[in-house]
Design a protein around this motif. Sequence first.
Motif, PDB file in Angstrom:
ATOM      1  N   SER A  27       0.812  -1.220   0.000  1.00 30.02           N
ATOM      2  CA  SER A  27       0.000   0.000   0.000  1.00 30.02           C
ATOM      3  C   SER A  27       0.842   1.265   0.000  1.00 30.02           C
ATOM      4  O   SER A  27       0.320   2.355  -0.257  1.00 30.02           O
ATOM      5  N   ARG A  28       2.129   1.147   0.337  1.00 34.68           N
ATOM      6  CA  ARG A  28       3.069   2.271   0.369  1.00 34.68           C
ATOM      7  C   ARG A  28       2.767   3.289   1.481  1.00 34.68           C
ATOM      8  O   ARG A  28       3.403   4.323   1.568  1.00 34.68           O
ATOM      9  N   ASN A  29       1.796   2.984   2.333  1.00 34.07           N
ATOM     10  CA  ASN A  29       1.481   3.942   3.406  1.00 34.07           C
ATOM     11  C   ASN A  29       2.155   3.580   4.728  1.00 34.07           C
ATOM     12  O   ASN A  29       2.037   4.314   5.707  1.00 34.07           O
ATOM     13  N   GLN A  30       2.860   2.446   4.793  1.00 32.45           N
ATOM     14  CA  GLN A  30       3.605   2.085   5.981  1.00 32.45           C
ATOM     15  C   GLN A  30       4.744   1.148   5.598  1.00 32.45           C
ATOM     16  O   GLN A  30       4.769   0.576   4.502  1.00 32.45           O
ATOM     17  N   LEU A  31       5.704   1.005   6.529  1.00 32.41           N
ATOM     18  CA  LEU A  31       6.823   0.091   6.347  1.00 32.41           C
ATOM     19  C   LEU A  31       6.745  -0.988   7.418  1.00 32.41           C
ATOM     20  O   LEU A  31       6.517  -0.687   8.588  1.00 32.41           O
ATOM     21  N   ASP A  32       6.912  -2.247   7.014  1.00 31.76           N
ATOM     22  CA  ASP A  32       6.921  -3.360   7.948  1.00 31.76           C
ATOM     23  C   ASP A  32       8.361  -3.681   8.338  1.00 31.76           C
ATOM     24  O   ASP A  32       9.276  -3.616   7.506  1.00 31.76           O
ATOM     25  N   THR A  33       8.568  -4.024   9.599  1.00 30.24           N
ATOM     26  CA  THR A  33       9.904  -4.382  10.079  1.00 30.24           C
ATOM     27  C   THR A  33      10.199  -5.813   9.672  1.00 30.24           C
ATOM     28  O   THR A  33       9.558  -6.750  10.145  1.00 30.24           O
ATOM     29  N   LEU A  34      11.163  -5.987   8.776  1.00 26.58           N
ATOM     30  CA  LEU A  34      11.480  -7.301   8.214  1.00 26.58           C
ATOM     31  C   LEU A  34      12.518  -8.035   9.051  1.00 26.58           C
ATOM     32  O   LEU A  34      12.388  -9.235   9.300  1.00 26.58           O
ATOM     33  N   VAL A  35      13.558  -7.336   9.505  1.00 25.52           N
ATOM     34  CA  VAL A  35      14.676  -7.958  10.213  1.00 25.52           C
ATOM     35  C   VAL A  35      15.115  -7.039  11.352  1.00 25.52           C
ATOM     36  O   VAL A  35      15.132  -5.812  11.184  1.00 25.52           O
ATOM     37  N   GLU A  45      14.547  -3.122  21.143  1.00 25.79           N
ATOM     38  CA  GLU A  45      13.232  -3.519  20.621  1.00 25.79           C
ATOM     39  C   GLU A  45      12.724  -2.444  19.663  1.00 25.79           C
ATOM     40  O   GLU A  45      12.570  -1.286  20.043  1.00 25.79           O
ATOM     41  N   PHE A  46      12.495  -2.842  18.417  1.00 29.66           N
ATOM     42  CA  PHE A  46      12.028  -1.911  17.390  1.00 29.66           C
ATOM     43  C   PHE A  46      10.527  -2.096  17.170  1.00 29.66           C
ATOM     44  O   PHE A  46       9.964  -3.164  17.428  1.00 29.66           O
ATOM     45  N   VAL A  47       9.882  -1.047  16.655  1.00 24.28           N
ATOM     46  CA  VAL A  47       8.443  -1.107  16.370  1.00 24.28           C
ATOM     47  C   VAL A  47       8.196  -2.082  15.227  1.00 24.28           C
ATOM     48  O   VAL A  47       9.023  -2.224  14.323  1.00 24.28           O
ATOM     49  N   PRO A  48       7.038  -2.791  15.234  1.00 24.93           N
ATOM     50  CA  PRO A  48       6.770  -3.763  14.164  1.00 24.93           C
ATOM     51  C   PRO A  48       6.483  -3.099  12.820  1.00 24.93           C
ATOM     52  O   PRO A  48       6.639  -3.730  11.786  1.00 24.93           O
ATOM     53  N   TYR A  49       6.050  -1.857  12.833  1.00 20.87           N
ATOM     54  CA  TYR A  49       5.815  -1.121  11.590  1.00 20.87           C
ATOM     55  C   TYR A  49       5.900   0.370  11.892  1.00 20.87           C
ATOM     56  O   TYR A  49       5.834   0.811  13.040  1.00 20.87           O
ATOM     57  N   LEU A  50       6.060   1.178  10.853  1.00 16.53           N
ATOM     58  CA  LEU A  50       6.134   2.628  11.008  1.00 16.53           C
ATOM     59  C   LEU A  50       5.597   3.278   9.744  1.00 16.53           C
ATOM     60  O   LEU A  50       5.486   2.631   8.691  1.00 16.53           O
ATOM     61  N   THR A  51       5.288   4.565   9.833  1.00 20.58           N
ATOM     62  CA  THR A  51       4.853   5.327   8.670  1.00 20.58           C
ATOM     63  C   THR A  51       6.020   6.160   8.161  1.00 20.58           C
ATOM     64  O   THR A  51       6.942   6.491   8.923  1.00 20.58           O
ATOM     65  N   GLY A 107      15.972   4.757  -8.411  1.00 18.90           N
ATOM     66  CA  GLY A 107      15.231   5.978  -8.139  1.00 18.90           C
ATOM     67  C   GLY A 107      14.000   5.793  -7.273  1.00 18.90           C
ATOM     68  O   GLY A 107      13.287   6.754  -6.997  1.00 18.90           O
ATOM     69  N   GLU A 108      13.745   4.580  -6.797  1.00 24.59           N
ATOM     70  CA  GLU A 108      12.563   4.302  -5.972  1.00 24.59           C
ATOM     71  C   GLU A 108      12.997   3.945  -4.553  1.00 24.59           C
ATOM     72  O   GLU A 108      13.917   3.150  -4.354  1.00 24.59           O
ATOM     73  N   THR A 109      12.349   4.538  -3.547  1.00 22.67           N
ATOM     74  CA  THR A 109      12.637   4.216  -2.150  1.00 22.67           C
ATOM     75  C   THR A 109      11.880   2.950  -1.776  1.00 22.67           C
ATOM     76  O   THR A 109      10.648   2.914  -1.821  1.00 22.67           O
ATOM     77  N   LEU A 110      12.626   1.890  -1.407  1.00 25.45           N
ATOM     78  CA  LEU A 110      12.038   0.580  -1.172  1.00 25.45           C
ATOM     79  C   LEU A 110      11.960   0.220   0.306  1.00 25.45           C
ATOM     80  O   LEU A 110      11.240  -0.702   0.685  1.00 25.45           O
ATOM     81  N   GLY A 111      12.711   0.925   1.152  1.00 28.17           N
ATOM     82  CA  GLY A 111      12.696   0.581   2.563  1.00 28.17           C
ATOM     83  C   GLY A 111      13.616   1.479   3.360  1.00 28.17           C
ATOM     84  O   GLY A 111      13.978   2.583   2.921  1.00 28.17           O
TER      85      GLY A 111
END
Length: 564
Positions: free
Chosen positions: A285-293, A299-305, A350-354
């Motif tokens: 959806s490109r509206n949030q980032l999921d924590t992959l690793v 302790e990091f957040v499981p997802y962020l905007t 040119g695309e921000t992926l993470g």
Amino acid sequence: MKKIDTKHLLNVGIIVAIFVGTATNIAVLSNSMRQLHHAANGLRQSTLVREKIFAAISHTVLVENIQQRYIMTGDVGDAAEYQNVRHDAYDNISDIRTVIQAKTATSRQIDQVTSVLESRLAEIDKAMTLATAGKKAAAIDLIQKSTSRQFMEKRKALVAGVISAEQGLTTYLENEYASALKQATVSFIIFILEAIGVGLLLFVLPRRELRKQQRTSEQLATYARDLDQSMADLTRERNEVSRLNNASNYLQSCNSFAELTEVAAPLLGRLFEGSAGALHTFAPSRNQLDTLVTWGEVEFVPYLTPQQCWGLRLGQAHVHHENAPTPICRHLDACNGANETLCLPLIAHGETLGLLSLVYKNTQAVQASSPDLMRFAEMVSHQIGLTIANIRLRDSLNEQSIRDPLTGLFNRRYLDIVAEKEISKALRHSRPLGLVMFDIDHFKKFNDLHGHLAGDTALIAVAKFAQAYLRETDWVFRFGGEEFMVLMTETQAKDALTRIDQLREAISQLTLSHEGVGLPNVTISAGLAMLEDSPRTTQALIEAADAALYKAKQTGRNCVKLAA
């Protein structure tokens, strides 16, 4: 006859001997300095060649990624970017050959690397030429037949050979440097002793000469310190390049996000010692980032905007440390004791992926704001960005290879794969399995009367309705033309017949239209074959279902028949 002053003659002889010895030591010292200079130049050239090789490899991989994306999307901007990056790759190859002059074993190995890169670029150009000429299918076929993996294996072997040879050369130059430095030191000590001897004997040695010798001594000491620092810098850079190349090989070999998750944590933990960190990727959806690793004791957040990270908002690396005006990113607020943080956007094509986030609690060990760490972290983030882009491109190509482009259903090729697995599972656990073949009645006549575009509309409507109507455990495929297949797992013949007949009735009630114009209703005929009633192979099930479909056609269409 005047008596010869023996003592004076002895002093003169000693002075002459000292001057001769001094001249000899000066020659030895000069030769030692030339050796030191030669060793330093050799080490610098060795490092420069490796950097150019890795740059050429990186640009070659980037050229291939852009080429594949252009083939799939046809974006004119990708074509222009392809040419620019392609020129960069050839420029790096040209720079490598310019740097290497002497025809040594190392230079021959490097020539092999450049030849492999040029050969790979030529393959990529062939596919790109086909694509730009509008021959997309031929280009994709050429990519599938490509020697990309052989190129990767050959490139790995050649680069490993170059690194091994260059390490041998580096060891030789380091030994040469140590020997020359030792010789220079001994010569310098003797030179000082001889100079002192001359001063003691003459007592009138000009102060200017003494000051000159002192300046020379200081310059030599300074030069030695500079060489030591240069050696330390070159060694550190060599180790960084070696670590980055090793990490790059593992990252580029990842074929899925599952493999990336497995590889990234221990790999990044070793690359950034003393840190805790996380790797985040954008959701579809490109509206949030999921924590992959994640790694480390934070302790990091499981997802962020995207708005929670200054690095993503600015589109560049963002550093926060104590007593600095730069703010800490909001997604790192919960990282207790984080004295320094570093956030780097993962960008490819040119695309921000993470996002790559690093957290340091011990600022005495490593500072996130240090230029060396920043430079190394940016190189690592670039490699991770390329890895994510490659995985997404590979997933996209794989999805396209098993999907029917018109209806979005799985295609016949994927039917063979799924059916073999489901038949094996059903036989192993003694579970029922049915295969349904159905098609749209009088579809040729429908096309003739209303046009092929209207026919496509009917196919799409029937496909989407069937997929939505049937169970999630049922597999729906487009077999070809107006024919469809349904693989029904864990379903008895009676239940399967009932379900398919309900589907048939529901399809006959579908309202169809094309470009605002209503179309007549369509009906389907279907044939069901059960695994226990047929030879236990995919082909036997298909033939049995086809025979049952033919029986349904013979008995008036718009019905469902069970294979005998």
